[in-house]
Design an enzyme around this catalytic site. Structure first.
Site, short mmCIF file in Angstrom:
data_model
loop_
_atom_site.label_atom_id
_atom_site.label_comp_id
_atom_site.label_asym_id
_atom_site.label_seq_id
_atom_site.Cartn_x
_atom_site.Cartn_y
_atom_site.Cartn_z
N LYS A 1 0.83 -1.21 0.00
CA LYS A 1 0.00 0.00 0.00
C LYS A 1 0.87 1.26 0.00
O LYS A 1 0.63 2.20 -0.77
CB LYS A 1 -0.93 0.01 1.21
CG LYS A 1 -1.86 1.23 1.23
CD LYS A 1 -2.23 1.62 2.64
CE LYS A 1 -2.67 3.06 2.69
NZ LYS A 1 -2.81 3.58 4.05
N ASP B 1 -6.87 1.57 1.21
CA ASP B 1 -6.85 1.79 2.65
C ASP B 1 -8.17 1.30 3.24
O ASP B 1 -8.99 0.70 2.55
CB ASP B 1 -6.58 3.26 2.98
CG ASP B 1 -7.78 4.16 2.70
OD1 ASP B 1 -8.71 3.72 1.99
OD2 ASP B 1 -7.79 5.30 3.20
#
Length: 217
Positions: free
Chosen positions: A121, A139
């Site tokens: 991420k 997220d």
């Protein structure tokens, strides 16, 4: 609606609400963005943006950062949480950037994910927001909303990312992931969410969202 039609509805709604989307984390370049994203793990962007000016006043480059001790970094970033782990990662990755990348942040997922404290991420955020490479960082907001909108099964963030990349055009990824984050914060929070009042959920939200919720709660 088909999933493709739902995806088109999501994009048109978000474009109307958020024609421009600033990058939430304050930064000056790829390195300061990398550090800010690392600090944002289990911490709000607001808190990170309060802490990073203090850190970057002391060190804005890998060369300056390694002149600080891990303990000095830890003292500055403590409000962000997980300070012992994050301070070590920041110090170590700064040294690796100097030793292996001439002090520059590498422009590849593989090289970024090889750095301490940098997962997929974080690498995706840097590739997208610093270098403009198409990426879809997932997220908690994006994971939650993709499930609520029946665009993903909510199994895990890996599956959510695959579904998002399949449903949305690649040229939209970098802006769209930010639009979804802003929408999640403003209209579709994890708690206290009323799907009847949500501009997207009221049209395409999962049926279970509407159980035990009155339209005007």
């Amino acid at each position: 609606m088909t999933k493709k039609e739902k995806a088109a509805f999501v994009m048109s709604t978000l474009d109307a609400l958020y024609p421009e989307v600033p990058i939430p984390l304050q930064h000056q370049d790829a390195y300061t963005l990398l550090v800010a994203v690392l600090l944002s793990a289990q911490c709000t962007d607001v808190r990170v943006n309060q802490v990073t000016p203090l850190l970057f006043e002391r060190a804005r480059t890998p060369y300056e950062m390694v002149q600080l001790s891990v303990e000095e970094i830890e003292d500055i970033i403590r409000p962000c949480g997980l300070a012992p782990r994050k301070s070590k990662a920041i110090h170590q990755l700064s040294q690796i950037l100097i030793d292996q990348h001439k002090g520059q942040v590498p422009q590849s997922f593989e090289a970024l994910e090889a750095l301490p404290g940098v997962g997929h991420k974080t690498a995706s955020v840097v590739m997208s927001q610093a270098f403009g490479v198409p990426a879809f960082p997932v997220d908690t907001h994006i994971h939650r909303l993709m499930y609520r909108w029946t665009l993903s099964n909510g199994k895990n963030v890996v599956q959510t990312e695959k579904d998002a990349k399949r449903l949305f055009p690649q040229e939209r990824w970098n802006k769209l992931h930010l639009q979804i984050i802003y929408f999640g914060r403003e209209y579709c929070p994890a708690r206290g969410h009323n799907p009847y009042q949500c501009p997207i959920c009221r049209k395409i939200g999962r049926k279970e969202l509407f159980k035990n919720v009155a339209p005007h709660d």
